[in-house]
Design a protein around this motif. Structure first.
Motif, PDB file in Angstrom:
ATOM      1  N   ALA A  24     -54.141  -9.870 -18.943  1.00  0.00           N
ATOM      2  CA  ALA A  24     -52.708  -9.671 -18.719  1.00  0.00           C
ATOM      3  C   ALA A  24     -51.861 -10.372 -19.770  1.00  0.00           C
ATOM      4  CB  ALA A  24     -52.328 -10.172 -17.325  1.00  0.00           C
ATOM      5  N   ASN A  25     -52.455 -11.372 -20.435  1.00  0.00           N
ATOM      6  CA  ASN A  25     -51.730 -12.111 -21.475  1.00  0.00           C
ATOM      7  C   ASN A  25     -52.208 -11.751 -22.876  1.00  0.00           C
ATOM      8  OD1 ASN A  25     -49.742 -14.272 -20.371  1.00  0.00           O
ATOM      9  ND2 ASN A  25     -51.460 -14.223 -18.930  1.00  0.00           N
ATOM     10  N   GLY A  26     -52.667 -10.517 -23.053  1.00  0.00           N
ATOM     11  CA  GLY A  26     -52.905  -9.990 -24.389  1.00  0.00           C
ATOM     12  C   GLY A  26     -54.316 -10.035 -24.930  1.00  0.00           C
ATOM     13  N   ALA A  27     -55.296 -10.501 -24.167  1.00  0.00           N
ATOM     14  CA  ALA A  27     -56.669 -10.521 -24.682  1.00  0.00           C
ATOM     15  C   ALA A  27     -57.150  -9.094 -24.928  1.00  0.00           C
ATOM     16  CB  ALA A  27     -57.599 -11.243 -23.714  1.00  0.00           C
ATOM     17  N   GLN A  28     -57.771  -8.875 -26.080  1.00  0.00           N
ATOM     18  CA  GLN A  28     -58.325  -7.567 -26.413  1.00  0.00           C
ATOM     19  C   GLN A  28     -59.667  -7.335 -25.710  1.00  0.00           C
ATOM     20  OE1 GLN A  28     -56.656  -5.281 -28.486  1.00  0.00           O
ATOM     21  NE2 GLN A  28     -55.069  -6.770 -28.034  1.00  0.00           N
ATOM     22  N   ALA A  29     -60.350  -8.440 -25.379  1.00  0.00           N
ATOM     23  CA  ALA A  29     -61.631  -8.377 -24.665  1.00  0.00           C
ATOM     24  C   ALA A  29     -61.818  -9.685 -23.914  1.00  0.00           C
ATOM     25  CB  ALA A  29     -62.782  -8.167 -25.643  1.00  0.00           C
ATOM     26  N   VAL A  30     -62.558  -9.622 -22.810  1.00  0.00           N
ATOM     27  CA  VAL A  30     -62.883 -10.811 -22.029  1.00  0.00           C
ATOM     28  C   VAL A  30     -64.387 -10.793 -21.773  1.00  0.00           C
ATOM     29  CG1 VAL A  30     -62.583 -11.999 -19.828  1.00  0.00           C
ATOM     30  CG2 VAL A  30     -60.616 -10.926 -20.935  1.00  0.00           C
ATOM     31  N   THR A  31     -65.014 -11.946 -21.983  1.00  0.00           N
ATOM     32  CA  THR A  31     -66.457 -12.085 -21.798  1.00  0.00           C
ATOM     33  C   THR A  31     -66.738 -13.269 -20.887  1.00  0.00           C
ATOM     34  OG1 THR A  31     -66.745 -11.310 -24.073  1.00  0.00           O
ATOM     35  CG2 THR A  31     -68.650 -12.311 -23.029  1.00  0.00           C
ATOM     36  N   PHE A  32     -67.777 -13.140 -20.066  1.00  0.00           N
ATOM     37  CA  PHE A  32     -68.220 -14.234 -19.206  1.00  0.00           C
ATOM     38  C   PHE A  32     -69.560 -14.741 -19.735  1.00  0.00           C
ATOM     39  CE2 PHE A  32     -65.711 -11.312 -16.576  1.00  0.00           C
ATOM     40  CZ  PHE A  32     -64.702 -12.170 -16.166  1.00  0.00           C
ATOM     41  N   VAL A  33     -69.645 -16.057 -19.953  1.00  0.00           N
ATOM     42  CA  VAL A  33     -70.822 -16.669 -20.554  1.00  0.00           C
ATOM     43  C   VAL A  33     -71.257 -17.854 -19.702  1.00  0.00           C
ATOM     44  CG1 VAL A  33     -71.694 -17.766 -22.666  1.00  0.00           C
ATOM     45  CG2 VAL A  33     -69.920 -16.024 -22.834  1.00  0.00           C
ATOM     46  N   GLY A  58     -61.637 -15.197 -23.972  1.00  0.00           N
ATOM     47  CA  GLY A  58     -60.685 -14.144 -24.300  1.00  0.00           C
ATOM     48  C   GLY A  58     -60.585 -14.001 -25.807  1.00  0.00           C
ATOM     49  N   LEU A  59     -60.586 -12.778 -26.296  1.00  0.00           N
ATOM     50  CA  LEU A  59     -60.510 -12.494 -27.729  1.00  0.00           C
ATOM     51  C   LEU A  59     -59.120 -11.967 -28.063  1.00  0.00           C
ATOM     52  CD1 LEU A  59     -62.280 -12.376 -30.322  1.00  0.00           C
ATOM     53  CD2 LEU A  59     -62.722  -9.987 -29.746  1.00  0.00           C
ATOM     54  N   TYR A  60     -58.466 -12.641 -29.009  1.00  0.00           N
ATOM     55  CA  TYR A  60     -57.091 -12.309 -29.390  1.00  0.00           C
ATOM     56  C   TYR A  60     -56.987 -12.069 -30.890  1.00  0.00           C
ATOM     57  CZ  TYR A  60     -55.710 -14.176 -24.840  1.00  0.00           C
ATOM     58  OH  TYR A  60     -55.588 -14.399 -23.488  1.00  0.00           O
ATOM     59  N   ASP A  61     -56.067 -11.198 -31.256  1.00  0.00           N
ATOM     60  CA  ASP A  61     -55.721 -11.018 -32.664  1.00  0.00           C
ATOM     61  C   ASP A  61     -55.245 -12.357 -33.211  1.00  0.00           C
ATOM     62  OD1 ASP A  61     -53.783 -10.589 -34.899  1.00  0.00           O
ATOM     63  OD2 ASP A  61     -54.297  -8.486 -34.569  1.00  0.00           O
ATOM     64  N   ALA A  62     -55.644 -12.708 -34.430  1.00  0.00           N
ATOM     65  CA  ALA A  62     -55.308 -14.014 -35.009  1.00  0.00           C
ATOM     66  C   ALA A  62     -53.806 -14.234 -35.146  1.00  0.00           C
ATOM     67  CB  ALA A  62     -55.987 -14.174 -36.370  1.00  0.00           C
ATOM     68  N   GLU A  63     -53.032 -13.169 -35.145  1.00  0.00           N
ATOM     69  CA  GLU A  63     -51.581 -13.283 -35.278  1.00  0.00           C
ATOM     70  C   GLU A  63     -50.883 -13.509 -33.929  1.00  0.00           C
ATOM     71  OE1 GLU A  63     -50.112 -13.314 -38.332  1.00  0.00           O
ATOM     72  OE2 GLU A  63     -52.173 -13.191 -39.077  1.00  0.00           O
ATOM     73  N   TYR A  64     -51.649 -13.423 -32.858  1.00  0.00           N
ATOM     74  CA  TYR A  64     -51.071 -13.539 -31.520  1.00  0.00           C
ATOM     75  C   TYR A  64     -50.564 -14.961 -31.281  1.00  0.00           C
ATOM     76  CZ  TYR A  64     -50.459 -11.476 -26.908  1.00  0.00           C
ATOM     77  OH  TYR A  64     -49.927 -10.948 -25.766  1.00  0.00           O
ATOM     78  N   ASP A  65     -49.472 -15.089 -30.536  1.00  0.00           N
ATOM     79  CA  ASP A  65     -48.877 -16.394 -30.226  1.00  0.00           C
ATOM     80  C   ASP A  65     -49.674 -17.061 -29.108  1.00  0.00           C
ATOM     81  OD1 ASP A  65     -47.340 -18.586 -29.596  1.00  0.00           O
ATOM     82  OD2 ASP A  65     -45.495 -17.455 -29.221  1.00  0.00           O
ATOM     83  N   MET A  66     -50.652 -17.886 -29.490  1.00  0.00           N
ATOM     84  CA  MET A  66     -51.543 -18.501 -28.509  1.00  0.00           C
ATOM     85  C   MET A  66     -50.832 -19.577 -27.684  1.00  0.00           C
ATOM     86  SD  MET A  66     -54.093 -16.649 -28.644  1.00  0.00           S
ATOM     87  CE  MET A  66     -55.049 -17.518 -27.415  1.00  0.00           C
ATOM     88  N   GLN A  67     -49.824 -20.217 -28.250  1.00  0.00           N
ATOM     89  CA  GLN A  67     -49.096 -21.217 -27.471  1.00  0.00           C
ATOM     90  C   GLN A  67     -48.382 -20.558 -26.293  1.00  0.00           C
ATOM     91  OE1 GLN A  67     -49.374 -24.631 -27.855  1.00  0.00           O
ATOM     92  NE2 GLN A  67     -48.460 -24.436 -25.816  1.00  0.00           N
ATOM     93  N   ARG A  68     -47.883 -19.358 -26.507  1.00  0.00           N
ATOM     94  CA  ARG A  68     -47.249 -18.601 -25.428  1.00  0.00           C
ATOM     95  C   ARG A  68     -48.269 -18.289 -24.334  1.00  0.00           C
ATOM     96  NH1 ARG A  68     -47.562 -13.617 -25.216  1.00  0.00           N
ATOM     97  NH2 ARG A  68     -46.581 -12.454 -23.586  1.00  0.00           N
TER      98      ARG A  68
END
Length: 155
Positions: A24-33, A58-68
């Motif tokens: 919901a907060n922009g992850a392109q993929a989610v994995t459970f390990v 969670g996998l995010y585009d490097a340009e994504y605002d991770m602090q948000r």
């Protein structure tokens, strides 16, 4: 494109909810390990098993605002303010070809080799089966596959 991984270790009972929050907060993929190298056995049909200590990635585009993203996740009751997490940078790679580096010719018995098409045949005089790992054959490393191939070599 470069990526950022957000890793959160938590109890299995909350892992799927955390995964949903990452999506919901922009992850392109989610994995459970597995967070603690806990053995896991085959689940029953329809059953989803997660490790008692699960790492949600969670996998995010490097340009994504991770602090948000972190700020949003801190508002959840499950994680809360200052929750424990780790951010890792992933360099860009040709991911479609990257997995191929791990597969090499494998010998079964005395004369039988299973060889991926992108590798050289180790013994031209042997019985060389050119077979790429995939959905039908897999990797050849499963014990039942190995036993069958050794049996076949004996024939």
């Amino acid at each position: 494109m470069p990526w950022i991984q957000l890793k959160i270790n938590h109890q299995a009972e909350y892992a799927e909810q955390i995964g949903d929050m990452l999506s919901a907060n922009g992850a392109q993929a989610v994995t459970f390990v597995d967070a603690k190298d806990t053995p896991m056995y085959e689940p029953k049909p329809g059953e989803v098993l997660l490790w008692p200590d699960t790492q949600v990635v969670g996998l995010y585009d490097a340009e994504y605002d991770m602090q948000r993203v972190i700020n949003q996740l801190e508002k959840s009751k499950i994680l809360g303010k200052g929750f424990n997490h780790k951010l890792d940078q992933l360099e860009d790679k040709d991911w479609e070809r990257e997995w191929m580096e791990n597969f090499h010719p494998m010998q079964f018995g005395e004369r039988l080799w299973i060889c991926p098409s992108w590798r050289d045949v180790p013994d031209p005089k042997a019985v060389n089966v050119m077979l790429d790992p995939g959905l039908a054959f897999g990797t050849g490393t499963h014990p039942t596959t190995s036993l069958c191939l050794k049996w076949l070599d004996g024939l």
